[in-house]
Design an enzyme around this catalytic site. Structure first.
Site, PDB file in Angstrom:
ATOM      1  NE  ARG A   1       5.520  -8.195  11.077  1.00  0.00           N
ATOM      2  CZ  ARG A   1       4.883  -7.022  11.131  1.00  0.00           C
ATOM      3  NH1 ARG A   1       3.589  -6.983  11.439  1.00  0.00           N
ATOM      4  NH2 ARG A   1       5.518  -5.906  10.886  1.00  0.00           N
TER       5      ARG A   1
ATOM      6  CD  GLU B   1      -2.746   1.258   2.482  1.00  0.00           C
ATOM      7  OE1 GLU B   1      -3.530   2.216   2.590  1.00  0.00           O
ATOM      8  OE2 GLU B   1      -2.640   0.359   3.327  1.00  0.00           O
TER       9      GLU B   1
ATOM     10  CE  LYS C   1       3.783   0.760   5.341  1.00  0.00           C
ATOM     11  NZ  LYS C   1       2.836   0.726   4.200  1.00  0.00           N
TER      12      LYS C   1
END
Length: 604
Positions: free
Chosen positions: A299, A64, A309
């Site tokens: 991950r 994204e 983020k």
């Protein structure tokens, strides 16, 4: 009879993992052998008109564009692009830009740059486009209406609070919405009113009609469209309704004929909806079969690093770092400016492997991969980071004048770093004269036990230069050493006959006053002092390392001063450094960033 090697086996024989096993099994069985590809994404009829897909598999990297990519994304890039390359496939770069309030073309451009810098390409025969979810908004709307027409979706106008309460929890089933029994015609009319801007933001959502009693909460009639009046960076104000990520993502994969949709474990609970949606849209004939399948891997969890983020943005906005490309940041732009190489990050991704279980990787593993990559690449050079002047008091007596200088040389790379048949790079050359800069720690007037460097009466070699004997020092009024004095032994210059006529107990690095260049050296270290800076919900800012950056004025030999931005070096005895991508050559002084030490010394 010997069985021929399977064409599915990667040529470079990398260690197997569950993803490679899945891909090899699909290739052996021909799971996706019937697929067709029309040279661009599209629905079932679009691809039916195309030729058999020349790509054996299709993967995708779908970030994204709402921030800068970090080291965890680097792992995902290496996995998706790497697997496609190994198995004769294609990896698509796709921007999942379904959230107009947080996305920006700045991030799009930074993502493209990061993927290319890591050494990957999404180009394929007849098509080198990067895709974006917003290009598929028309089809997504069409798919939503198809679900409504098939009785698989409805418009819900409950308040957000009522929807949350009626969803239930892990111990309590959900409750059907009072709007769930609307007719197909009622739902189509209301959904089109959502599209046409006749309803306020938040007044209604389109939900998939699955089961409010499902043990998987994600299958309890999940929302697939919401109203958002926000200007999109790509489509502008064309739409006031936007698909939810969990609805958009499977459709994007299917339109692009993705075979293996690889994502991180937090999406594992969404896989049943992914499969449900694929089945419904294939049943309707909108999408081509066989449909993509989703697979999840653990991950990256890296010690001394945060990858949220939101928290990274906080570090930037509150001035804890200089920006997204601060060399202490785990962003790809930060790692690049710090001096990390694409090869080191690809090696790191290979070394940590791919698993289904979460684990922590120590930061030293990442640093070790960088050292391994730079060991035989980074040209050597001498730098003095904490300088004090060394005066060779008998220089004029030996050479006839205090102004006399001589040229010294040293290899740019050690012999062990030169591959067989490879041409060695030219030697570095630098001057030696009466005065040189040495490290302050290389002199002790009263040496501790075992000390082998400069102290009165001790004999050492100036590396690449002459053997000298220390005679003492000069101190200022506060007792600080301002000069170290020594005498030079004639005929002992490195590389000349008789250079070993005087035995030295140690060799020290130095830079001549005659040609040394003043430089700014930024000594970067780990941004956080704790291995898990945000564990247990604690304030991660309290874990900031106060010594993560020290700036010193140093002296470097001429070969280093001639460096180009982003060029890496090994400063002998200190570690690996890089000429700063932005500031080197931009001002009065060269600027170097410390990348990492010669060995892991954290906390020692």
């Amino acid at each position: 009879m010997t069985k021929p090697a399977s064409p599915a086996t990667p040529e470079n024989h990398k260690p197997s993992n569950f993803l490679r096993q899945i891909i090899e099994n699909d290739l052996d069985k021909g799971t996706y052998a019937s697929r067709r590809w029309a040279n661009s994404p599209g629905d079932a009829s679009h691809h039916a008109a195309g030729a058999p897909d020349p790509a054996k598999i299709r993967t995708r990297f779908p970030p994204e564009p709402n921030g800068y990519l970090h080291v965890g994304h680097a792992k995902s890039i290496c996995i998706n692009f790497g697997l496609a390359k190994e198995y004769g496939g294609v990896c698509h770069l796709r921007f999942d830009d379904t959230n107009p309030e947080k996305e920006d073309t700045e991030y799009v451009n930074s993502i493209i740059d990061a993927v290319k810098w890591l050494g990957f390409s999404w180009s394929q025969a007849g098509n080198d486009k990067a895709y974006q979810a917003s290009d598929y908004f028309d089809f997504m709307y069409r798919a939503a209406e198809a679900l409504i027409e098939a009785g698989h979706a409805y418009v819900d106008e409950q308040s957000a609070e009522d929807m949350r309460a009626n969803r239930g929890d892990f111990g309590k089933p959900g409750v059907d919405s009072p709007f769930r029994s609307r007719t197909v015609e009622q739902n189509l009319t209301r959904f089109r009113e959502m599209r046409d801007g006749k309803l306020d933001d938040g007044a209604a959502v389109l939900r998939a009609k699955i089961s409010m009693q499902s043990p998987n909460i994600n299958m309890r009639d999940p929302a697939i469209y919401r109203i958002r009046r926000a200007t999109h960076h790509h489509t502008g104000d064309t739409w006031c309704i936007y698909p939810m990520y969990t609805f958009a993502h499977p459709i994007e994969d299917a339109l692009e004929q993705i075979t293996h949709s690889i994502c991180t474990l937090e999406f594992e609970d969404q896989r049943p909806f992914y499969d449900w949606l694929m089945e419904r849209l294939c049943e309707s004939g909108l999408l081509a079969a066989p449909s993509p399948k989703q697979y999840e891997f653990a991950r990256l969890n890296l010690t001394y690093v945060i990858t949220s983020k939101r928290k990274l943005a906080q570090l930037v906005s509150e001035g804890k770092v200089s920006g997204w490309d601060d060399p202490r940041m785990p962003t790809i732009v930060g790692l690049r400016r710090r001096g990390y190489t694409p090869e080191s990050l690809r090696l790191f991704a290979d070394r940590i492997g791919v698993t289904k279980s979460d684990s922590w990787i120590d930061y030293s593993t990442l640093e070790g991969c960088l050292r391994e990559d730079l060991e035989n690449k980074a040209h050597r050079g001498m730098a003095v980071l904490d300088p004090v002047k060394l005066v060779l008091t008998n220089w004029a007596e030996v050479f006839g004048t205090d102004d006399h200088t001589e040229i010294c040389s040293q290899p740019a790379l050690p012999h062990s770093a030169i591959a067989e048949g490879q041409t060695p790079p030219p030697d570095r050359t630098f001057l030696i004269g009466k005065e040189v800069w040495i490290e302050r720690e290389d002199f002790e007037e009263v040496p501790p036990k075992g000390y082998k460097r400069l102290f009165p009466g001790n004999v050492v070699r100036l590396k690449g230069g002459y053997v000298i004997e220390c005679t003492g020092c000069v101190r200022d009024a506060e007792g600080n050493v301002t000069e170290v004095h020594a005498t030079v032994f004639p005929g002992t210059k490195s590389g000349t006959p008789g250079s070993d006529s005087v035995k030295a107990k140690a060799a020290i690095t130095w830079v001549a006053v005659a040609d040394g260049v003043s430089a700014e050296v930024r000594l970067y270290d780990r941004l956080f002092a704790e291995a898990h800076p945000d564990a247990g919900g604690k304030d991660f800012l309290q874990s900031l390392n106060p010594d993560s950056l020290k700036v010193v004025t140093a002296y470097v030999e001429p070969s280093l001063a001639q460096a180009q931005p982003d060029q890496k070096f090994q400063f002998e005895r200190f570690g690996y450094f890089v000429a700063d991508r932005l500031d080197h050559l931009a001002g009065a002084k060269p600027v170097f960033n410390r990348v990492t030490g010669l060995k892991d010394s954290w906390g020692k």
